[in-house]
Motif scaffolding. Structure first.
Motif, PDB file in Angstrom:
ATOM      1  N   TYR A  43       0.811  -1.212   0.000  1.00 24.10           N
ATOM      2  CA  TYR A  43       0.000   0.000   0.000  1.00 24.10           C
ATOM      3  C   TYR A  43       0.849   1.269   0.000  1.00 24.10           C
ATOM      4  O   TYR A  43       0.591   2.173  -0.818  1.00 24.10           O
ATOM      5  CB  TYR A  43      -0.985  -0.009   1.172  1.00 24.10           C
ATOM      6  CG  TYR A  43      -1.875   1.187   1.179  1.00 24.10           C
ATOM      7  CD1 TYR A  43      -2.811   1.383   0.176  1.00 24.10           C
ATOM      8  CD2 TYR A  43      -1.748   2.168   2.158  1.00 24.10           C
ATOM      9  CE1 TYR A  43      -3.607   2.508   0.150  1.00 24.10           C
ATOM     10  CE2 TYR A  43      -2.540   3.300   2.138  1.00 24.10           C
ATOM     11  CZ  TYR A  43      -3.465   3.466   1.141  1.00 24.10           C
ATOM     12  OH  TYR A  43      -4.251   4.583   1.112  1.00 24.10           O
ATOM     13  N   PRO A  44       1.873   1.379   0.861  1.00 21.01           N
ATOM     14  CA  PRO A  44       2.711   2.589   0.780  1.00 21.01           C
ATOM     15  C   PRO A  44       3.394   2.732  -0.578  1.00 21.01           C
ATOM     16  O   PRO A  44       3.549   3.854  -1.073  1.00 21.01           O
ATOM     17  CB  PRO A  44       3.733   2.376   1.895  1.00 21.01           C
ATOM     18  CG  PRO A  44       3.081   1.441   2.839  1.00 21.01           C
ATOM     19  CD  PRO A  44       2.230   0.535   2.005  1.00 21.01           C
ATOM     20  N   TYR A  46       2.139   1.762  -3.391  1.00 20.69           N
ATOM     21  CA  TYR A  46       1.063   2.242  -4.264  1.00 20.69           C
ATOM     22  C   TYR A  46       0.902   3.752  -4.118  1.00 20.69           C
ATOM     23  O   TYR A  46       0.738   4.465  -5.117  1.00 20.69           O
ATOM     24  CB  TYR A  46      -0.220   1.499  -3.906  1.00 20.69           C
ATOM     25  CG  TYR A  46      -1.487   1.992  -4.557  1.00 20.69           C
ATOM     26  CD1 TYR A  46      -1.686   1.853  -5.927  1.00 20.69           C
ATOM     27  CD2 TYR A  46      -2.488   2.556  -3.800  1.00 20.69           C
ATOM     28  CE1 TYR A  46      -2.866   2.287  -6.515  1.00 20.69           C
ATOM     29  CE2 TYR A  46      -3.670   2.983  -4.369  1.00 20.69           C
ATOM     30  CZ  TYR A  46      -3.868   2.848  -5.731  1.00 20.69           C
ATOM     31  OH  TYR A  46      -5.030   3.272  -6.302  1.00 20.69           O
ATOM     32  N   LEU A  47       0.993   4.244  -2.896  1.00 19.91           N
ATOM     33  CA  LEU A  47       0.894   5.689  -2.683  1.00 19.91           C
ATOM     34  C   LEU A  47       2.034   6.423  -3.384  1.00 19.91           C
ATOM     35  O   LEU A  47       1.835   7.482  -3.974  1.00 19.91           O
ATOM     36  CB  LEU A  47       0.919   6.000  -1.178  1.00 19.91           C
ATOM     37  CG  LEU A  47      -0.291   5.524  -0.372  1.00 19.91           C
ATOM     38  CD1 LEU A  47      -0.140   5.921   1.085  1.00 19.91           C
ATOM     39  CD2 LEU A  47      -1.581   6.079  -0.954  1.00 19.91           C
ATOM     40  N   LEU A  67       3.380  12.432   1.302  1.00 18.73           N
ATOM     41  CA  LEU A  67       2.849  11.242   1.962  1.00 18.73           C
ATOM     42  C   LEU A  67       2.993  11.289   3.481  1.00 18.73           C
ATOM     43  O   LEU A  67       2.582  10.353   4.162  1.00 18.73           O
ATOM     44  CB  LEU A  67       3.576  10.002   1.427  1.00 18.73           C
ATOM     45  CG  LEU A  67       2.987   9.282   0.210  1.00 18.73           C
ATOM     46  CD1 LEU A  67       2.650  10.245  -0.908  1.00 18.73           C
ATOM     47  CD2 LEU A  67       3.967   8.231  -0.293  1.00 18.73           C
ATOM     48  N   LEU A  69       5.773  11.010   5.147  1.00 18.36           N
ATOM     49  CA  LEU A  69       6.718   9.958   5.530  1.00 18.36           C
ATOM     50  C   LEU A  69       8.120  10.545   5.500  1.00 18.36           C
ATOM     51  O   LEU A  69       8.407  11.461   4.746  1.00 18.36           O
ATOM     52  CB  LEU A  69       6.631   8.773   4.556  1.00 18.36           C
ATOM     53  CG  LEU A  69       5.303   8.025   4.536  1.00 18.36           C
ATOM     54  CD1 LEU A  69       5.305   6.974   3.443  1.00 18.36           C
ATOM     55  CD2 LEU A  69       5.019   7.408   5.889  1.00 18.36           C
TER      56      LEU A  69
END
Lengths: 165, 165
Positions: A43-44, A46-47, A67, A69
């Motif tokens: 998922y990350p 994909y982001l 994001l 992050l």
DNA sequence: CGCTATTTGATTGTGCGCAATATGATTTGC
DNA sequence: GCAAATCATATTGCGCACAATCAAATAGCG
């Protein structure tokens, strides 16, 4: 409410909006996993692909800002994506401190296949497709929690605005 | 919208409700960290304590069900909490497969100090206390996203209910 | 009694996620 | 120019989080 001993001091799970957010995030992760596995993405990751499809050639810090992050998370993640042929990492010629992340052919190729993902998710959440019950329940809890939370209009300082934790 | 090339296929970050949930969960984590550090708890550990304060003496699986976590996450987490003197892990006498988790003295003692945490969070989110801007922004995005999401009344299958991904 | 299926946790491996620190490049002050 | 401060990323260490797998114990059946 007979044999139990509910705290009454706000220390309950159900009263915490943050827990609804926490649990819903996990539920979304579980919903996405079977959709992203065939693409070879987490998922990350994909982001990150979404961010690059939206605007290619960003620096690590620009991606991190988009994001929320930091580099400790992104660096190994981007290296895995580079190893998978999804992105390229190159030092900027003008400022060698910066690492520019650009789409590799594999990342471009993934874009078409990924277009189905949001559709599948919207379908699953809206109707009865895949198992999205966790997400459904989480969103319902969020709706309830956000509705119960009254807007503190400027100077509410007593911490009794309902359910915000 | 001039020099850019927005996907128009739903593959954008901002259009994803799931991303708002994801980012808001991180923001909550960052908000809680300075409040929980003095108590020696992480956020998931705090959730376990909430669950036990609400009802003591649960099995691992009961805690996992309440928190939507599996044993692979809970077992090492509970062992750390046991090492910290917060909980005790004992095998059930009637069924030795089950591990009963009960509050240890350290866990009981923490309850009073933890009562301030939800108050501080509610205060921070409601007004301008600690740095809760990330949470504020996340909740605003969630409100917007949940508002835009129309309820699929039974048979909406085309995946165009707005912003649900 | 023995056999199989189920239940319950533990273990292992991979991948986030962040704090603290390190490394190296760039800018600033003088 | 050159040293100091600053900036961008990388590294390390710890703690979730989950899938897959394993082992032990119970339940149920013949």
């Amino acid at each position: 409410m007979s044999e139990r001993d509910p705290p009454a001091d706000g220390l309950t799970l159900a009263d915490q909006l943050c827990f609804s957010v926490y649990a819903t995030a996990h539920a979304f992760n579980r919903l996405y996993k079977p959709l992203l596995d065939p693409l070879g993405l987490t998922y990350p990751q994909y982001l990150v692909m979404l961010a690059l499809w939206e605007r290619d050639g960003r620096t690590v810090s620009a991606i991190g800002e988009a994001l929320s992050l930091d580099s400790g998370t992104l660096t190994p993640l981007l290296k895995r994506m580079e190893a998978a042929g999804l992105v390229r990492r190159t030092r900027s010629a003008t400022d060698e401190r910066q690492v520019i992340v650009t789409l590799a052919p594999g990342g471009e190729a993934l874009r078409g296949r990924a277009a189905d993902v949001p559709k599948a998710v919207a379908c699953a959440v809206g109707a009865a497709g895949i198992d999205a019950r966790g997400v459904q329940a989480g969103l319902d809890a969020l709706r309830a929690g956000l509705g119960r939370e009254r807007r503190a209009s400027g100077s509410d300082r007593d911490g009794r605005t309902g359910r915000t934790g």
